[in-house]
Design an enzyme around this catalytic site. Sequence first.
Site, PDB file in Angstrom:
ATOM      1  CD  GLU A 378      33.984  39.679  74.944  1.00 42.45           C
ATOM      2  OE1 GLU A 378      32.903  39.308  75.425  1.00 42.45           O
ATOM      3  OE2 GLU A 378      34.111  40.727  74.264  1.00 42.45           O
ATOM      4  CG  HIS A 445      24.587  32.671  73.171  1.00 41.88           C
ATOM      5  ND1 HIS A 445      24.027  33.451  72.185  1.00 41.88           N
ATOM      6  CD2 HIS A 445      24.875  33.515  74.191  1.00 41.88           C
ATOM      7  CE1 HIS A 445      23.975  34.709  72.592  1.00 41.88           C
ATOM      8  NE2 HIS A 445      24.486  34.772  73.812  1.00 41.88           N
TER       9      HIS A 445
END
Length: 639
Positions: A378, A445
């Site tokens: 990322e 998540h």
Amino acid sequence: MLKPRMIEEKMLVLLRQGKISKWFSGIGQEAISVGVTMAVRREEYILPMHRNLGVFTSRNIPLHRLFAQWQGKASGFTKGRDRSFHFGSQDYKIVGMISHLGPQLGVADGIALASKLKKKPCVTVVFTGEGGTSEGDFHEALNVASVWKLPVIFCVENNGYGLSTPTNEQYNCKDIADKAIGYGMESHIIDGNNIIEVFTKVNTIANSMRNNPRPFLLELKTFRMRGHEEASGTKYVPQDLLNTWEKKDPLINFQNFLIDEGILTDSLVESIKIDFSREINKHLDIAYAEEAIVPNETNELNDVFKPFEYKEVTENSEVKNIRFIDAVSEGLKQSMECHEDLVIMGQDIAEYGGVFKITEGFVEQFGKERVRNTPICESAIIETAMGLSIAGIKSVVEMQFADFISSGFNPVVNYLAKSYYRWGQQADVVIRMPCGGGVAAGPFHSQTNEAWFTKTPGLKVVYPAFPYDAKGLLATAINDPNPVLFFEHKGLYRTISQEVPTGYYTLPFGKAALLREGLDITIICYGAAVHWALKTLDDNKDIQADVIDLRTLQPLDTETIFASVKKTNRAFILHEDSLFGGIASDISALIMENCFQYLDAPVKRVASMDTPIPFVSQLEEQYLPKNRFEAELKSLLKY
């Protein structure tokens, strides 16, 4: 090499006199900066570090601007907002570093990727130190460059110490160049104190890379003769080591070589020194004569974001009932058609179509150059997006889940957010953030972490609740040259449908939607909380409320909030994020500061519990505020 050496010697005098604030000395390392810069073309970007003054002088930046930068004057490159070499300049194709060191490596990837996409035979050069190779950004940037065959020259100045930590405590391989093996790239070890070797090898490598794009890792062996910065000193360095490297001074040895070859004479050297001394003093006088910066609050606030003139594109009359997820996909696809060089990047977004299938079919329409699968990195991908922006290309980065942004947090809040304020370079990047609970996905998540970014000046934060808004706001986010965090609630992807125009259209930032009107109370919400509020009102027809869907959190539509609260005299803020430190706290404070005399009751906040979000459904239901909202609403109405 002589010019940056003489400038440094002058700066060390000024530092002792208190006329500059800090100095990172590159004395003894000039051959690297000068040799590398002269070996590449002026239109090719260089990303230097603290000890690379020779990069700036070799690109012929006017000295008075450098001196003004170091003195915090307005004619420097950061208007007094950042110091030393923390700046860039598009005019000179230089992109300065930030103190976190690592992010510039990934930014170089982005600039090099832009060269490939534009089919320009250019290399990008980026510097780091041996200490910087311990950062995760180093690994990620080299891996991306290798996988994508990007023409980046990674120059590691191995000068013996990371501040006071010697190399044997920094890494355990014999040479940093050995690390290239693991990335499948070529590497070379270069004598960083030999200007001829630096220039000739880098020149050869750069020419090869222009014909056959690929990355190189160069380890340039040198030594830092002074402290990390002047206050640090060199007491931790053995004197015999300093003596050894002093004999390898690149300036003195090259000067002696040129005299031996009959190219220079002692008198010519003295003449050159006199000319440089005059130039340095002349430009110092220009910088000294400039008035000190006078603080101007308006200027400071206006320079946080690059000005963006919103252009309304009205929707067509044809509409189609689509889901939230379809609206995001359609908006993204139409923006790809509108901006022919727009690049989207993310894990599994190409042939697989992303974990939510938002980009399914995009590769067939736009090709793999513009729809790019990324490694799991990322940080480097966000940095690559920044590099694309520097090179004039827009990009959209998909976080597979908003939770994973934490692995790329540093470049978002320290690079993207601050670049325009610091040196006028916009970060034309949209980061898509699938977020939120209600799907039993657990702590990694299911977060809705918008408050991490609403706190950071320089970032825009968008959080739609309906398909129509999602499509129009995404188009605007991509048009906007500033960094945008675009939150998409996963729980809404396939549960909320709406009539949405089939064509391309835009919606403005900073304009909330007044979904319902009433005199009893103002309910302020966004994302999934909007639907919780509407359902509660549907179940309680006797409650007549203004329901404000914020849509964007930065910029925030305070005008609509204040007007409604002044009308209803009560304010209720509902959001999914945990309570403490969430944006509801700031909205509450704003209402108290601006509407206090209109309130008939305290401002009420209801949000998720101050715990991580749990996995099992019954715990998640308890965590989320939707089941507590109704009782709290009725309680506030009775106050």
